[in-house]
Design an enzyme around this catalytic site. Structure first.
Site, PDB file in Angstrom:
ATOM      1  N   ALA A  78     -16.707 -32.256 -21.916  1.00  0.00           N
ATOM      2  CA  ALA A  78     -16.342 -30.965 -22.508  1.00  0.00           C
ATOM      3  C   ALA A  78     -17.284 -30.607 -23.660  1.00  0.00           C
ATOM      4  O   ALA A  78     -17.550 -29.439 -23.916  1.00  0.00           O
ATOM      5  CB  ALA A  78     -14.897 -30.994 -22.971  1.00  0.00           C
ATOM      6  N   GLY A 105      -2.870  -5.649   1.696  1.00  0.00           N
ATOM      7  CA  GLY A 105      -3.786  -5.875   2.822  1.00  0.00           C
ATOM      8  C   GLY A 105      -5.205  -6.070   2.300  1.00  0.00           C
ATOM      9  O   GLY A 105      -5.422  -6.440   1.150  1.00  0.00           O
TER      10      GLY A 105
HETATM   11  C1  HXC Z   1      -0.567   6.405   6.691  1.00  0.00           C
HETATM   12  C2  HXC Z   1       1.025   6.076   5.093  1.00  0.00           C
HETATM   13  C3  HXC Z   1       0.544   4.773   4.859  1.00  0.00           C
HETATM   14  C4  HXC Z   1      -0.554   4.334   5.630  1.00  0.00           C
HETATM   15  C5  HXC Z   1       2.185   5.124   3.543  1.00  0.00           C
HETATM   16  N1  HXC Z   1       2.053   6.242   4.265  1.00  0.00           N
HETATM   17  N2  HXC Z   1       1.287   4.207   3.899  1.00  0.00           N
HETATM   18  N3  HXC Z   1       0.468   6.884   5.999  1.00  0.00           N
HETATM   19  N4  HXC Z   1      -1.087   5.175   6.522  1.00  0.00           N
HETATM   20  N5  HXC Z   1      -1.079   3.122   5.449  1.00  0.00           N
HETATM   21  C6  HXC Z   1       2.835   7.462   4.183  1.00  0.00           C
HETATM   22  C7  HXC Z   1       4.241   7.265   4.686  1.00  0.00           C
HETATM   23  O1  HXC Z   1       4.289   7.423   6.072  1.00  0.00           O
HETATM   24  C8  HXC Z   1       4.963   8.372   3.942  1.00  0.00           C
HETATM   25  O2  HXC Z   1       4.713   9.575   4.590  1.00  0.00           O
HETATM   26  C9  HXC Z   1       4.246   8.437   2.632  1.00  0.00           C
HETATM   27  O3  HXC Z   1       2.979   7.816   2.822  1.00  0.00           O
HETATM   28  C10 HXC Z   1       4.961   7.699   1.521  1.00  0.00           C
HETATM   29  O4  HXC Z   1       5.281   6.410   2.012  1.00  0.00           O
HETATM   30  P1  HXC Z   1       6.753   5.795   1.889  1.00  0.00           P
HETATM   31  O5  HXC Z   1       6.813   4.644   2.802  1.00  0.00           O
HETATM   32  O6  HXC Z   1       7.764   6.864   2.043  1.00  0.00           O
HETATM   33  O7  HXC Z   1       6.750   5.338   0.374  1.00  0.00           O
HETATM   34  P2  HXC Z   1       7.382   4.050  -0.268  1.00  0.00           P
HETATM   35  O8  HXC Z   1       8.786   3.868   0.195  1.00  0.00           O
HETATM   36  O9  HXC Z   1       7.145   4.183  -1.732  1.00  0.00           O
HETATM   37  O10 HXC Z   1       6.528   2.835   0.301  1.00  0.00           O
HETATM   38  C11 HXC Z   1       5.187   2.720  -0.004  1.00  0.00           C
HETATM   39  C12 HXC Z   1       4.550   1.580   0.828  1.00  0.00           C
HETATM   40  C13 HXC Z   1       4.849   1.813   2.347  1.00  0.00           C
HETATM   41  C14 HXC Z   1       5.149   0.260   0.400  1.00  0.00           C
HETATM   42  C15 HXC Z   1       3.067   1.605   0.518  1.00  0.00           C
HETATM   43  O11 HXC Z   1       4.523   3.182   2.667  1.00  0.00           O
HETATM   44  C16 HXC Z   1       4.077   0.910   3.215  1.00  0.00           C
HETATM   45  O12 HXC Z   1       4.468  -0.248   3.429  1.00  0.00           O
HETATM   46  N6  HXC Z   1       2.975   1.404   3.791  1.00  0.00           N
HETATM   47  C17 HXC Z   1       2.176   0.639   4.691  1.00  0.00           C
HETATM   48  C18 HXC Z   1       1.397  -0.380   3.937  1.00  0.00           C
HETATM   49  C19 HXC Z   1       0.460  -1.148   4.816  1.00  0.00           C
HETATM   50  O13 HXC Z   1       0.871  -2.106   5.492  1.00  0.00           O
HETATM   51  N7  HXC Z   1      -0.784  -0.704   4.866  1.00  0.00           N
HETATM   52  C20 HXC Z   1      -1.774  -1.259   5.659  1.00  0.00           C
HETATM   53  C21 HXC Z   1      -2.319  -2.413   4.831  1.00  0.00           C
HETATM   54  S1  HXC Z   1      -3.590  -3.215   5.674  1.00  0.00           S
HETATM   55  P3  HXC Z   1       5.851  10.673   4.810  1.00  0.00           P
HETATM   56  O14 HXC Z   1       5.143  11.855   5.373  1.00  0.00           O
HETATM   57  O15 HXC Z   1       6.822  10.070   5.779  1.00  0.00           O
HETATM   58  O16 HXC Z   1       6.456  10.908   3.483  1.00  0.00           O
HETATM   59  C22 HXC Z   1      -4.914  -2.418   5.123  1.00  0.00           C
HETATM   60  C23 HXC Z   1      -6.142  -2.916   5.745  1.00  0.00           C
HETATM   61  C24 HXC Z   1      -7.294  -2.667   4.867  1.00  0.00           C
HETATM   62  O17 HXC Z   1      -4.874  -1.569   4.356  1.00  0.00           O
HETATM   63  C25 HXC Z   1      -8.422  -3.469   5.415  1.00  0.00           C
HETATM   64  C26 HXC Z   1      -9.627  -3.405   4.561  1.00  0.00           C
HETATM   65  C27 HXC Z   1     -10.644  -4.339   5.068  1.00  0.00           C
END
Ligand code: HXC
Length: 519
Positions: free
Chosen positions: A407, A171
């Site tokens: 170049a 993201g």
């Molecule tokens: C809150 C989160 C989280 C998030 C992960 N977790 N990402 N909690 N906010 N963004 C938590 C999960 O709920 C989980 O909690 C724990 O972290 C571990 O995650 P898992 O999914 O079990 O781990 P894994 O299978 O290794 O997968 C990792 C991952 C996945 C690929 C990162 O968690 C994921 O897709 N997360 C979301 C990614 C995403 O789309 N983020 C937003 C991006 S946009 P529990 O308690 O259940 O263990 C962004 C905007 C920024 O960031 C903008 C800036 C301008």
């Protein structure tokens, strides 16, 4: 509560904070072949030098019941320590707490160390392993990212910024590393993309894996987003220490001078043999670099990306320099879009941080064709031209063989404020290579000759005449565009002497808000 109890409370809180998201999650982290945020910092910094800040910070969010789920430190370890005795500021994202996701307070912790780094003039190293914006926090997490971006921008060109990507980075979160000077990725355990495979499938129908979309190999070789690909985190952290050793603390300092007992007048007779008699035969410019640099050491940047140009750090008699070299071994060392972008960014970093530039030239020109023109080679090539032209650090150029056309101008020529420009006797400085030149100049005459054999002989004769005139460095030397023609085996000594002579160089740009490099 007695003093002893209060001290015990502190010790207990510290122990709790050090466990991050808990032992189970630490085990999961290890099972993925990854280290924890604190283990990474320990490996990166000099032993016992880490001073942690904000260990007791926790988030303030109350959405979705997360107020019942708090972890000391809130998912990022921040502080300051030393690498080879020199101060650096660090933040290390802790995947064991909410997947390393970024909250308002987490962002504030990062911003605090970035502000300190900027105030104290020391590098910032960020270790990334995060699920991005903490979903429960909403806009405060987005605001936190933007606050970090702004600091990345303020720090750009003031203190070196290095990003190690040791896990997910997706993201908008990718833009903080993208704003830093160097990005490093571990094979198999890290990825970077603006949108992940699921969204890609929904929007475009394309089916890809994390690795195919944004793994280390992709960003290290195709997109150029990553400057270094490493096998594992240990290698990455050692490489970061090495990289730091070539850099100054900030833009007002010079890079540290390393002790050196590699003789300055070490000759290498092999260099007198390295240029093949046949101008179309390649050789490996890295052999030249290893031969002339202190102890043959070269820290290559962007090794797998745009391999037709080689960039990286070396030392000459202990003085750190940035080397830019055309690579005849890959696409004949031609300048194309990617090579121009790669080298331009490198040159600008060196210039911003007072690192002299040594340019080794063997370039047949810019790559022709629709693919390059449609891709904007004009603008991208101009970036390299611009970068060299504005650079005020000492600039030493050695033309080894071909230096043709635009170049020639671009590759740190005298006309772009090159300070000391040498050529080997094998230098060829001309508007273009003999084949192209004769094709243009003799086109009508060549077409008029009907007999094939006669035509070939005529072309060969004309090419020979052209080579006699231009396939040497003396016509450029005659105008003072080349300061001296040097024997290849003396190159190390001549570069060291040039660096000594230029150590006090002062050159400036006219006052302006900023340049308008063709982005
Ligand atoms: C809150 C989160 C989280 C998030 C992960 N977790 N990402 N909690 N906010 N963004 C938590 C999960 O709920 C989980 O909690 C724990 O972290 C571990 O995650 P898992 O999914 O079990 O781990 P894994 O299978 O290794 O997968 C990792 C991952 C996945 C690929 C990162 O968690 C994921 O897709 N997360 C979301 C990614 C995403 O789309 N983020 C937003 C991006 S946009 P529990 O308690 O259940 O263990 C962004 C905007 C920024 O960031 C903008 C800036 C301008």
């Amino acid at each position: 509560m007695s003093t002893q109890d209060k001290i015990k409370k502190l010790t207990d809180l510290r122990a709790e904070a050090k466990l991050g998201g808990g032992l189970k999650r630490i085990d999961t982290q290890h099972s993925k072949g990854k280290y924890t945020a604190r283990e990474r910092i320990e490996m990166l910094l000099d032993e016992g030098s880490f001073e942690e800040y904000d260990m007791f910070v926790s988030h303030r969010c109350t959405n979705f019941g997360v107020d019942k789920k708090k972890f000391l430190g809130d998912g990022v370890v921040t502080g300051q320590g030393t690498i080879d005795g020199r101060v650096v500021y660090v933040f290390s994202q802790d995947f064991t707490v909410f997947g390393g996701s970024l909250s308002e307070t987490y962002a504030q912790k990062i911003c605090k160390v970035m502000d300190m780094a900027l105030k104290n003039g020391a590098p910032i190293i960020g270790i990334n392993d995060s699920g991005g914006a903490r979903i429960q926090e909403g806009v405060t997490a987005l605001a936190g990212y933007a606050e970090i971006f702004e600091r990345n921008i303020m720090a750009s060109g003031v203190v070196p910024q290095i990003s190690a990507i040791f896990g997910p980075c997706a993201g908008g979160a990718v833009y903080s590393p993208a704003l830093t000077d160097f990005v490093m990725m571990t094979k198999k355990t890290s990825y970077m993309f603006v949108t992940g495979p699921k969204v890609v499938k929904t929007v475009t129908g394309e089916v890809v894996t994390d690795e195919q979309l944004g793994g280390a190999n992709i960003h290290g070789s195709k997109s150029g987003v990553s400057h270094f690909i490493v096998d594992d985190e240990k290698e990455g952290l050692l490489l970061t220490r090495k990289l730091i050793s070539y850099l100054p603390q900030n833009n007002l300092e010079e890079p540290p001078i390393a002790p050196c007992d590699d003789p300055i007048d070490r000759l290498d007779a092999n260099l007198n043999e390295i240029i093949p008699d046949n101008p179309n035969k390649p050789y490996d410019v890295k052999d030249v670099i290893h031969s002339i640099a202190d102890y043959g050491e070269f820290l290559e940047v962007h090794r797998n990306y745009a391999q037709n140009i080689v960039v990286g750090y070396a030392r000459f008699n202990g003085v750190a320099v940035g080397i830019v070299a055309n690579q005849p071994n890959y696409l004949a060392g031609v300048l194309d879009i990617n090579a121009s972008r790669k080298a331009a960014r490198f040159v600008r970093f060196c210039d911003a941080f007072n690192i002299p530039l040594v340019t080794l030239v063997d370039v047949p020109g810019f790559l022709p064709g629709t693919a390059q023109e449609y891709g904007g080679i004009i603008s991208h090539g101009a970036k390299l031209l611009f970068a060299y032209g504005e650079a005020t650090v000492p600039k030493i150029t050695v033309i080894m063989r071909k230096s043709y056309g635009g170049a020639y101008c671009v590759m740190s020529s005298k006309h772009l404020r090159g300070d000391i420009n040498y050529s080997w006797p094998t230098g060829e400085i001309a508007v273009m290579g003999p084949k192209g030149a004769i094709e243009v100049l003799q086109n009508k005459k060549i077409r008029a000759i009907e007999d094939e054999q006669e035509r070939a002989e005529y072309i060969a004769k004309k090419e020979e005449e052209y080579k006699d005139k231009f396939a040497n460095p003396y016509s450029a030397a005659q105008f003072g565009y080349i300061d001296d023609v040097i024997e290849p085996r003396n190159t190390r000594f001549r570069i060291i002497r040039a660096l000594q002579a230029l150590a006090t160089k002062k050159d400036v740009m006219p006052p302006k808000k900023h340049t308008n490099i063709p982005l």
